[in-house]
Design a protein around this motif. Structure first.
Motif, short mmCIF file in Angstrom:
data_model
loop_
_atom_site.label_atom_id
_atom_site.label_comp_id
_atom_site.label_asym_id
_atom_site.label_seq_id
_atom_site.Cartn_x
_atom_site.Cartn_y
_atom_site.Cartn_z
N TYR A 55 44.43 -41.50 22.00
CA TYR A 55 43.64 -42.31 22.67
C TYR A 55 43.22 -42.20 23.86
CZ TYR A 55 45.34 -44.97 18.42
OH TYR A 55 45.66 -45.28 17.14
N SER A 56 41.83 -42.13 24.17
CA SER A 56 41.36 -41.73 25.48
C SER A 56 40.99 -43.21 26.10
CB SER A 56 40.31 -40.73 25.26
OG SER A 56 39.96 -40.40 26.68
N SER A 57 41.23 -43.32 27.37
CA SER A 57 40.63 -44.30 28.18
C SER A 57 39.49 -43.95 28.94
CB SER A 57 41.57 -45.19 28.64
OG SER A 57 42.37 -44.30 29.52
N GLY A 58 39.19 -42.73 28.89
CA GLY A 58 38.06 -42.04 29.82
C GLY A 58 37.61 -40.82 29.38
N PRO A 59 37.07 -39.88 30.27
CA PRO A 59 36.49 -38.72 29.83
C PRO A 59 37.46 -37.59 29.68
CG PRO A 59 36.04 -39.01 31.97
CD PRO A 59 36.64 -40.32 31.53
N ILE A 60 38.76 -37.66 29.92
CA ILE A 60 39.56 -36.76 29.51
C ILE A 60 40.74 -37.26 28.66
CG2 ILE A 60 39.39 -35.59 31.81
CD1 ILE A 60 42.08 -36.65 32.65
N GLY A 61 41.52 -36.29 28.11
CA GLY A 61 42.55 -36.65 27.12
C GLY A 61 42.15 -36.69 25.61
N ARG A 62 41.42 -35.76 25.17
CA ARG A 62 41.14 -35.54 23.79
C ARG A 62 41.72 -34.63 23.11
NH1 ARG A 62 34.98 -37.45 24.19
NH2 ARG A 62 34.95 -38.63 26.10
N LEU A 63 41.68 -34.75 21.69
CA LEU A 63 42.36 -33.69 21.12
C LEU A 63 41.50 -32.26 21.32
CD1 LEU A 63 43.22 -35.46 17.69
CD2 LEU A 63 44.73 -34.46 19.30
N VAL A 64 41.92 -31.25 21.25
CA VAL A 64 41.49 -29.74 21.50
C VAL A 64 41.73 -29.06 20.14
CG1 VAL A 64 41.10 -29.89 24.01
CG2 VAL A 64 43.31 -28.90 23.01
N TRP A 65 40.87 -28.33 19.74
CA TRP A 65 41.21 -27.72 18.19
C TRP A 65 42.47 -26.52 18.58
CZ3 TRP A 65 41.47 -22.50 17.86
CH2 TRP A 65 40.66 -21.70 18.82
N GLN A 66 42.81 -26.09 19.53
CA GLN A 66 43.76 -25.17 19.99
C GLN A 66 45.14 -25.80 19.67
OE1 GLN A 66 41.24 -25.56 22.12
NE2 GLN A 66 40.77 -23.50 22.89
N ASP A 67 45.26 -27.32 20.26
CA ASP A 67 46.71 -27.99 20.03
C ASP A 67 46.67 -28.44 18.65
OD1 ASP A 67 47.10 -27.98 22.63
OD2 ASP A 67 46.39 -29.82 23.16
N VAL A 68 45.49 -28.88 17.88
CA VAL A 68 45.67 -29.02 16.28
C VAL A 68 46.18 -27.84 15.71
CG1 VAL A 68 44.15 -29.89 14.45
CG2 VAL A 68 43.91 -30.93 16.65
#
Length: 110
Positions: free
Chosen positions: A84-97
C-alpha cells in the motif's frame, strides 16, 4: 507497469502472471496501455471510493486519486503480499516479486 511489462519473459518463466487495474475510464486507460506498450491485461473504470474501501488502499479525495496498491497472489487465490503506497514511492517492483516467488518455491521443495 512499464517495468513489469519489460520483465514479462522472466516473470512468465516462473509462472507469474501480471494484471493491472485502474480507476481511469476506458479512453484514459487505453492511452496508458498504448503509451507504455502494455500487453498485460488492464482493467479500467474501477469506482474510486469503493475500490479504496474494498482494498484498503489510500484514497486522496482532494485530487480524486487512488494511490498505488499491489498484491502478490498465490496460486490458491490467497494474498501472499499486499503493498500500500501513500505517495509516489513504495511500489512493488518486478525484481522483488520474482525473488519472492522463487523463495516460496524453494521453501515448498524442502
Amino acid at each position: 507497469m512499464a517495468a513489469f511489462e519489460r520483465a514479462q519473459d522472466k516473470l512468465r518463466e516462473e509462472g507469474i502472471t501480471v494484471v493491472a487495474a485502474s480507476t481511469d475510464p476506458l479512453d484514459k486507460a487505453s492511452g496508458t496501455v498504448t503509451e507504455l506498450g502494455l500487453g498485460m491485461p488492464v482493467g479500467y473504470g474501477l469506482p474510486l471510493e469503493k475500490t479504496a474501501a474494498t482494498l484498503g488502499a489510500f484514497y486522496e479525495a482532494k485530487r480524486g486519486i487512488l494511490h498505488a496498491t499491489g498484491f502478490l497472489v498465490k496460486p490458491d487465490g490467497t494474498i501472499a503480499v499486499g503493498q500500500y503506497s501513500s505517495g509516489p514511492i513504495g511500489r512493488l517492483v518486478w525484481q522483488d516479486v520474482l525473488g519472492l516467488v522463487q523463495f516460496y518455491k524453494k521453501l515448498a521443495t524442502k
